[in-house]
Design a protein around this motif. Structure first.
Motif, PDB file in Angstrom:
ATOM      1  N   VAL A  15       2.238  10.015   9.104  1.00  0.00           N
ATOM      2  CA  VAL A  15       2.817   9.263   7.996  1.00  0.00           C
ATOM      3  C   VAL A  15       2.630  10.327   6.868  1.00  0.00           C
ATOM      4  N   SER A  16       1.373  11.036   6.978  1.00  0.00           N
ATOM      5  CA  SER A  16       1.144  12.076   6.002  1.00  0.00           C
ATOM      6  C   SER A  16       2.186  13.154   5.935  1.00  0.00           C
ATOM      7  N   ILE A  17       2.505  13.579   7.123  1.00  0.00           N
ATOM      8  CA  ILE A  17       3.670  14.691   7.264  1.00  0.00           C
ATOM      9  C   ILE A  17       4.902  13.967   6.516  1.00  0.00           C
ATOM     10  N   ASP A  18       5.410  12.637   6.763  1.00  0.00           N
ATOM     11  CA  ASP A  18       6.653  12.190   6.413  1.00  0.00           C
ATOM     12  C   ASP A  18       6.501  12.174   4.728  1.00  0.00           C
ATOM     13  N   GLU A  19       5.432  11.631   4.401  1.00  0.00           N
ATOM     14  CA  GLU A  19       5.036  11.450   2.919  1.00  0.00           C
ATOM     15  C   GLU A  19       5.293  12.795   2.136  1.00  0.00           C
ATOM     16  N   ALA A  20       4.613  13.878   2.752  1.00  0.00           N
ATOM     17  CA  ALA A  20       4.692  15.152   2.136  1.00  0.00           C
ATOM     18  C   ALA A  20       6.214  15.747   2.067  1.00  0.00           C
ATOM     19  N   LEU A  21       6.998  15.275   3.194  1.00  0.00           N
ATOM     20  CA  LEU A  21       8.220  15.546   3.026  1.00  0.00           C
ATOM     21  C   LEU A  21       9.157  15.094   2.106  1.00  0.00           C
ATOM     22  N   GLU A  22       8.789  13.825   1.844  1.00  0.00           N
ATOM     23  CA  GLU A  22       9.595  12.870   0.986  1.00  0.00           C
ATOM     24  C   GLU A  22       9.168  13.602  -0.562  1.00  0.00           C
ATOM     25  N   VAL A  23       7.969  13.912  -0.821  1.00  0.00           N
ATOM     26  CA  VAL A  23       7.500  14.383  -2.055  1.00  0.00           C
ATOM     27  C   VAL A  23       8.180  15.711  -2.205  1.00  0.00           C
ATOM     28  N   LYS A  30       0.787  -1.336   0.130  1.00  0.00           N
ATOM     29  CA  LYS A  30       0.049  -0.010   0.020  1.00  0.00           C
ATOM     30  C   LYS A  30       0.826   1.346  -0.117  1.00  0.00           C
ATOM     31  N   ALA A  31       1.914   1.267   0.921  1.00  0.00           N
ATOM     32  CA  ALA A  31       2.925   2.456   0.793  1.00  0.00           C
ATOM     33  C   ALA A  31       3.413   2.882  -0.382  1.00  0.00           C
ATOM     34  N   LYS A  32       3.742   1.620  -1.325  1.00  0.00           N
ATOM     35  CA  LYS A  32       3.981   2.072  -2.641  1.00  0.00           C
ATOM     36  C   LYS A  32       3.054   2.686  -3.526  1.00  0.00           C
ATOM     37  N   TYR A  33       2.144   2.211  -3.371  1.00  0.00           N
ATOM     38  CA  TYR A  33       0.792   2.699  -4.280  1.00  0.00           C
ATOM     39  C   TYR A  33       0.480   3.937  -3.715  1.00  0.00           C
ATOM     40  N   ARG A  34       0.543   4.283  -2.506  1.00  0.00           N
ATOM     41  CA  ARG A  34      -0.053   5.549  -1.896  1.00  0.00           C
ATOM     42  C   ARG A  34       1.116   6.606  -2.499  1.00  0.00           C
ATOM     43  N   ARG A  35       2.476   6.453  -2.315  1.00  0.00           N
ATOM     44  CA  ARG A  35       3.360   7.372  -2.886  1.00  0.00           C
ATOM     45  C   ARG A  35       3.081   7.599  -4.175  1.00  0.00           C
ATOM     46  N   ARG A  36       2.751   6.910  -4.952  1.00  0.00           N
ATOM     47  CA  ARG A  36       2.585   7.114  -6.436  1.00  0.00           C
ATOM     48  C   ARG A  36       1.338   7.840  -6.562  1.00  0.00           C
ATOM     49  N   ALA A  37       0.435   7.628  -5.744  1.00  0.00           N
ATOM     50  CA  ALA A  37      -0.743   8.075  -5.959  1.00  0.00           C
ATOM     51  C   ALA A  37      -0.768   9.705  -5.353  1.00  0.00           C
ATOM     52  N   ARG A  38      -0.022   9.888  -4.440  1.00  0.00           N
ATOM     53  CA  ARG A  38       0.261  11.166  -3.757  1.00  0.00           C
ATOM     54  C   ARG A  38       1.005  12.328  -4.852  1.00  0.00           C
ATOM     55  N   GLU A  39       2.120  11.504  -5.507  1.00  0.00           N
ATOM     56  CA  GLU A  39       2.649  12.248  -6.514  1.00  0.00           C
ATOM     57  C   GLU A  39       1.709  12.754  -7.596  1.00  0.00           C
ATOM     58  N   LEU A  40       0.757  11.588  -7.945  1.00  0.00           N
ATOM     59  CA  LEU A  40      -0.203  11.941  -9.069  1.00  0.00           C
ATOM     60  C   LEU A  40      -1.067  13.183  -8.675  1.00  0.00           C
ATOM     61  N   MET A  76      -4.339  14.123   6.503  1.00  0.00           N
ATOM     62  CA  MET A  76      -4.303  14.325   8.058  1.00  0.00           C
ATOM     63  C   MET A  76      -5.724  14.486   8.578  1.00  0.00           C
ATOM     64  N   LEU A  77      -6.496  15.071   7.931  1.00  0.00           N
ATOM     65  CA  LEU A  77      -8.180  15.472   8.496  1.00  0.00           C
ATOM     66  C   LEU A  77      -9.206  14.486   7.963  1.00  0.00           C
ATOM     67  N   TYR A  78      -9.008  13.863   6.888  1.00  0.00           N
ATOM     68  CA  TYR A  78     -10.026  12.905   6.309  1.00  0.00           C
ATOM     69  C   TYR A  78      -9.901  11.628   6.096  1.00  0.00           C
ATOM     70  N   VAL A  79      -8.543  11.168   6.061  1.00  0.00           N
ATOM     71  CA  VAL A  79      -8.093   9.635   5.916  1.00  0.00           C
ATOM     72  C   VAL A  79      -7.987   8.967   7.197  1.00  0.00           C
ATOM     73  N   GLU A  80      -8.771   8.471   7.765  1.00  0.00           N
ATOM     74  CA  GLU A  80      -8.787   7.978   9.097  1.00  0.00           C
ATOM     75  C   GLU A  80      -7.522   6.609   9.242  1.00  0.00           C
ATOM     76  N   ASP A  81      -7.395   5.983   8.239  1.00  0.00           N
ATOM     77  CA  ASP A  81      -6.254   4.699   8.177  1.00  0.00           C
ATOM     78  C   ASP A  81      -4.811   5.254   8.202  1.00  0.00           C
ATOM     79  N   ILE A  82      -4.533   6.646   7.834  1.00  0.00           N
ATOM     80  CA  ILE A  82      -3.402   6.853   7.683  1.00  0.00           C
ATOM     81  C   ILE A  82      -3.124   7.891   8.970  1.00  0.00           C
TER      82      ILE A  82
END
Length: 160
Positions: free
Chosen positions: A110-118, A8-18, A100-106
Motif C-alpha cells: 500500500v505504501s508503494i502504491d501510494e508513493a507511486l500515485e503521489v 482513512k485512505a483519503k485522509y492518509r493520501r492527503r497526509a502523505r501529500e502534506l 514501510m518500516l515503522y507503520v505496522e497497520d499499513i
C-alpha cells in the motif's frame, strides 16, 4: 483510471501529500525550522484533523529515522548519490520507506502504491519508475529480513 478514496485512505493520501510538501519546504530551509513549517502547512483549518494527525506522525518518523532511511535509499539506488536526487522524489522515498518500516497497520505494498500515485501527481514518469524500483528493492529486503527471522516450521526435534 482515477481511484476514489474513502475514509482513512483519503485522509492518509492527503497526509502523505502534506508530508511531501513539509519535507520539501524543510529542505529548502536547509533542514531547519521543521516545527514552524508543520505549523504553517499542516495545521491549516482546511486540512482535516485525521490528515493532520497522520502527517505529524509520518513527519516525525522520517525526521527521527532520517540517517537510516537515507542510507537505505543510497544502498538500493545503485549509482545514485542521494544529494543528486530531485527533492520531490527523495522525499517521497523517505516517507514511503518510513511508512514501510515503522507503520505496522499499513502493508508495504500500500505504501508503494501510494508513493507511486503521489509521484505521478508531483513528478515525472521517469521518477515514477525510479521510485518504484527503489521501493520494490526495499520491500524485497523487508521480505528477506522477515523470512530469515521467522522461526523454522520444523524444529530439530520434529524430524521423523
Amino acid at each position: 483510471m482515477a481511484r476514489f478514496l474513502r475514509g482513512k485512505a483519503k485522509y492518509r493520501r492527503r497526509a502523505r501529500e502534506l508530508v511531501l510538501q513539509v519535507l520539501y519546504a524543510w529542505e529548502l530551509h536547509n533542514c531547519t525550522g521543521i516545527e514552524s513549517i508543520i505549523e504553517e502547512m499542516v495545521n491549516r483549518p482546511t486540512v482535516p484533523v485525521p490528515s493532520r494527525i497522520y502527517a505529524r506522525k509520518l513527519i516525525k518518523l522520517v525526521i527521527d529515522h532520517l540517517p537510516k532511511i537515507d542510507k537505505i535509499i543510497a544502498t538500493v539506488s545503485h549509482n545514485w548519490d542521494i544529494t543528486r536526487l530531485a527533492i520531490v522524489d527523495k522525499n517521497i522515498l523517505r516517507w514511503a520507506i518510513a511508512e514501510m518500516l515503522y507503520v505496522e497497520d499499513i502493508p508495504p505494498k500500500v505504501s508503494i502504491d501510494e508513493a507511486l500515485e503521489v509521484t505521478k501527481k508531483y513528478s515525472s514518469d521517469d521518477a515514477r519508475r525510479f521510485v518504484n524500483g527503489v521501493l520494490d528493492a526495499v520491500y524485497k529486503g523487508i521480505l528477506l529480513r522477515e523470512t530469515l527471522s521467522a522461526p523454522d516450521e520444523h524444529e530439530a526435534g520434529d524430524i521423523e
